[in-house]
Motif scaffolding. Structure first.
Motif, PDB file in Angstrom:
ATOM      1  N   THR A   9      59.214  -6.242  15.989  1.00 37.45           N
ATOM      2  CA  THR A   9      58.031  -5.653  15.371  1.00 37.45           C
ATOM      3  C   THR A   9      56.779  -6.441  15.710  1.00 37.45           C
ATOM      4  OG1 THR A   9      57.013  -4.995  13.271  1.00 37.45           O
ATOM      5  CG2 THR A   9      58.390  -6.967  13.236  1.00 37.45           C
ATOM      6  N   PHE A  47      54.143  -5.692  13.581  1.00 41.70           N
ATOM      7  CA  PHE A  47      53.513  -5.479  12.277  1.00 41.70           C
ATOM      8  C   PHE A  47      52.574  -4.274  12.262  1.00 41.70           C
ATOM      9  CE2 PHE A  47      53.629 -10.300  12.624  1.00 41.70           C
ATOM     10  CZ  PHE A  47      54.915 -10.394  12.119  1.00 41.70           C
ATOM     11  N   SER A  48      52.612  -3.434  13.283  1.00 45.02           N
ATOM     12  CA  SER A  48      51.705  -2.290  13.363  1.00 45.02           C
ATOM     13  C   SER A  48      52.205  -1.138  12.505  1.00 45.02           C
ATOM     14  CB  SER A  48      51.576  -1.820  14.811  1.00 45.02           C
ATOM     15  OG  SER A  48      52.823  -1.313  15.271  1.00 45.02           O
ATOM     16  N   GLU A  49      51.328  -0.150  12.292  1.00 42.82           N
ATOM     17  CA  GLU A  49      51.714   1.048  11.554  1.00 42.82           C
ATOM     18  C   GLU A  49      52.775   1.826  12.325  1.00 42.82           C
ATOM     19  OE1 GLU A  49      51.867   3.790   8.475  1.00 42.82           O
ATOM     20  OE2 GLU A  49      51.029   1.768   8.590  1.00 42.82           O
ATOM     21  N   ALA A  97      56.012   0.231  11.572  1.00 37.53           N
ATOM     22  CA  ALA A  97      56.450   0.562  10.210  1.00 37.53           C
ATOM     23  C   ALA A  97      57.009   1.977  10.144  1.00 37.53           C
ATOM     24  CB  ALA A  97      55.285   0.400   9.236  1.00 37.53           C
ATOM     25  N   HIS A 126      59.954 -11.011  15.167  1.00 42.12           N
ATOM     26  CA  HIS A 126      58.622 -11.026  15.773  1.00 42.12           C
ATOM     27  C   HIS A 126      58.572 -12.174  16.770  1.00 42.12           C
ATOM     28  CE1 HIS A 126      54.304 -10.632  16.259  1.00 42.12           C
ATOM     29  NE2 HIS A 126      54.198 -11.936  16.066  1.00 42.12           N
ATOM     30  N   ARG A 135      53.006 -13.329   7.550  1.00 44.53           N
ATOM     31  CA  ARG A 135      52.808 -11.936   7.979  1.00 44.53           C
ATOM     32  C   ARG A 135      54.126 -11.175   7.995  1.00 44.53           C
ATOM     33  NH1 ARG A 135      49.561 -10.932  13.292  1.00 44.53           N
ATOM     34  NH2 ARG A 135      49.716  -8.801  12.470  1.00 44.53           N
ATOM     35  N   ILE A 136      55.185 -11.792   8.519  1.00 43.64           N
ATOM     36  CA  ILE A 136      56.449 -11.062   8.596  1.00 43.64           C
ATOM     37  C   ILE A 136      57.056 -10.890   7.204  1.00 43.64           C
ATOM     38  CG2 ILE A 136      58.044 -13.010   8.978  1.00 43.64           C
ATOM     39  CD1 ILE A 136      59.412 -11.215  11.114  1.00 43.64           C
ATOM     40  N   PHE A 159      55.215  -7.997   5.739  1.00 42.80           N
ATOM     41  CA  PHE A 159      55.681  -6.765   6.382  1.00 42.80           C
ATOM     42  C   PHE A 159      57.040  -6.360   5.823  1.00 42.80           C
ATOM     43  CE2 PHE A 159      57.460  -4.382  10.079  1.00 42.80           C
ATOM     44  CZ  PHE A 159      56.483  -3.403  10.172  1.00 42.80           C
ATOM     45  N   ARG A 160      57.910  -7.329   5.615  1.00 47.20           N
ATOM     46  CA  ARG A 160      59.218  -7.053   5.002  1.00 47.20           C
ATOM     47  C   ARG A 160      59.045  -6.442   3.621  1.00 47.20           C
ATOM     48  NH1 ARG A 160      61.349 -12.291   3.115  1.00 47.20           N
ATOM     49  NH2 ARG A 160      59.830 -11.731   1.510  1.00 47.20           N
ATOM     50  N   GLU A 188      56.467  -4.814   2.503  1.00 50.07           N
ATOM     51  CA  GLU A 188      55.903  -3.470   2.670  1.00 50.07           C
ATOM     52  C   GLU A 188      56.999  -2.455   2.991  1.00 50.07           C
ATOM     53  OE1 GLU A 188      53.211  -0.989   5.914  1.00 50.07           O
ATOM     54  OE2 GLU A 188      53.023  -3.176   5.810  1.00 50.07           O
ATOM     55  N   GLU A 220      64.490 -11.600   8.254  1.00 49.21           N
ATOM     56  CA  GLU A 220      63.479 -11.713   9.296  1.00 49.21           C
ATOM     57  C   GLU A 220      63.669 -12.966  10.137  1.00 49.21           C
ATOM     58  OE1 GLU A 220      61.540 -13.458   5.556  1.00 49.21           O
ATOM     59  OE2 GLU A 220      62.571 -11.585   6.015  1.00 49.21           O
TER      60      GLU A 220
END
Length: 281
Positions: free
Chosen positions: A7, A9-11, A14, A35, A69-70, A73-74, A76, A92
């Protein structure tokens, strides 16, 4: 074992995770987000005292930022896809290095059943660069790779095409593909794009039909010969004619040269339009 999901982390990443969550549910496997950070470029700049301006503290701060960040993201993904309620495990990994090599290394260390990566429908120059990343993964791993188009809302597969060269490995690979298709209660459309030697190809086709006669009777697989002088044209026609929602292929050194080594525009356009499941010889 795990499902490895690179990933950025982009939309788009996701959104692609929706399919990964479904696959995790069906296989009972956890998902590992990974990542890859590019190796840091060490600046030749020095301060007045002659010390390098790239400090251990700076590198540590960068590492902390990426891990934060990761983790975000997790969280999210957990919230968006209700992973706790679906019993989908999520972990992750953050690594530094070159994408293809590090993803392949992680796949071996974590015993990945699948590597799933999104493919963006972007302008040509970026598409070629991203295509290089996907091909780098394929060059360095023997694990099955699933590519997902950026705007692909489909989380289920019902009609899976397998483009075959009628190799000696077909039997084992078709069996693996049938196992994958069974997860989705999908049908496999096994086809060969040909331009000559029909007698030989019909003989191989009949042998495969005998080998999988039970699965044919159950409606789980069908075999076809697709005539076309150009592989990509034959692939495109068959995909549209049978309304496939996934294309499976075997990555081989001496087959599909037009697809693997030819026009990036057309091959990546195919990547960007239909999910692909790529096995290795």
């Amino acid at each position: 074992m795990t499902i490895l999901f690179p990933t950025d982390f982009s939309e788009a990443s996701a959104n692609a995770f929706g399919m990964v969550a479904v696959l995790a549910e069906k296989t009972g496997l956890p998902v590992t987000l990974i990542h890859i950070e590019n190796p840091p470029i060490i600046s030749p700049a020095y301060d007045d005292a002659g010390m390098s301006m790239v400090t251990d503290t700076l590198l540590a701060d960068m590492d902390t930022m990426v891990h934060n960040r990761i983790a975000a993201f997790r969280d999210e993904l957990n919230t968006r896809f209700h992973l706790d309620q679906r019993n989908v495990g999520l972990q992750e990994e953050v690594r530094i290095g070159f994408h293809g090599e590090e993803i392949a290394r992680a796949a071996e260390e974590l015993d990945a059943a699948y590597i799933v990566t999104s493919v963006r429908d972007v302008p040509l120059v970026n598409r070629v660069l991203f295509g290089g990343t996907v091909n780098a993964i394929l060059r360095h791993t023997n694990r099955p790779v699933i590519t997902l188009p950026e705007h692909q809302p489909l989380h289920q597969f019902q009609r899976i095409g397998y483009a075959t060269d009628f190799s000696l490995d077909d039997g084992a690979l078709i069996t693996r593909l049938l196992d994958f298709a069974r997860l989705y209660d999908a049908r496999v459309y096994c086809f060969h794009v040909h331009d000559s030697n029909l007698d030989v190809e019909y003989d191989i086709l009949r042998e495969l039909e005998e080998m999988y006669s039970t699965e044919i009777t159950e409606g789980r697989i069908t075999f076809y010969l697709q005539e076309n002088l150009r592989i990509l044209d034959g692939l495109e026609y068959f995909i549209q004619e049978h309304n496939l929602d996934m294309l499976a292929m075997m990555r081989q050194k001496h087959y599909w040269p037009e697809f693997l080594n030819g026009s990036h525009t057309r091959s990546m356009a195919l990547h960007a339009r239909i999910p692909m499941l790529i096995f290795h010889e």
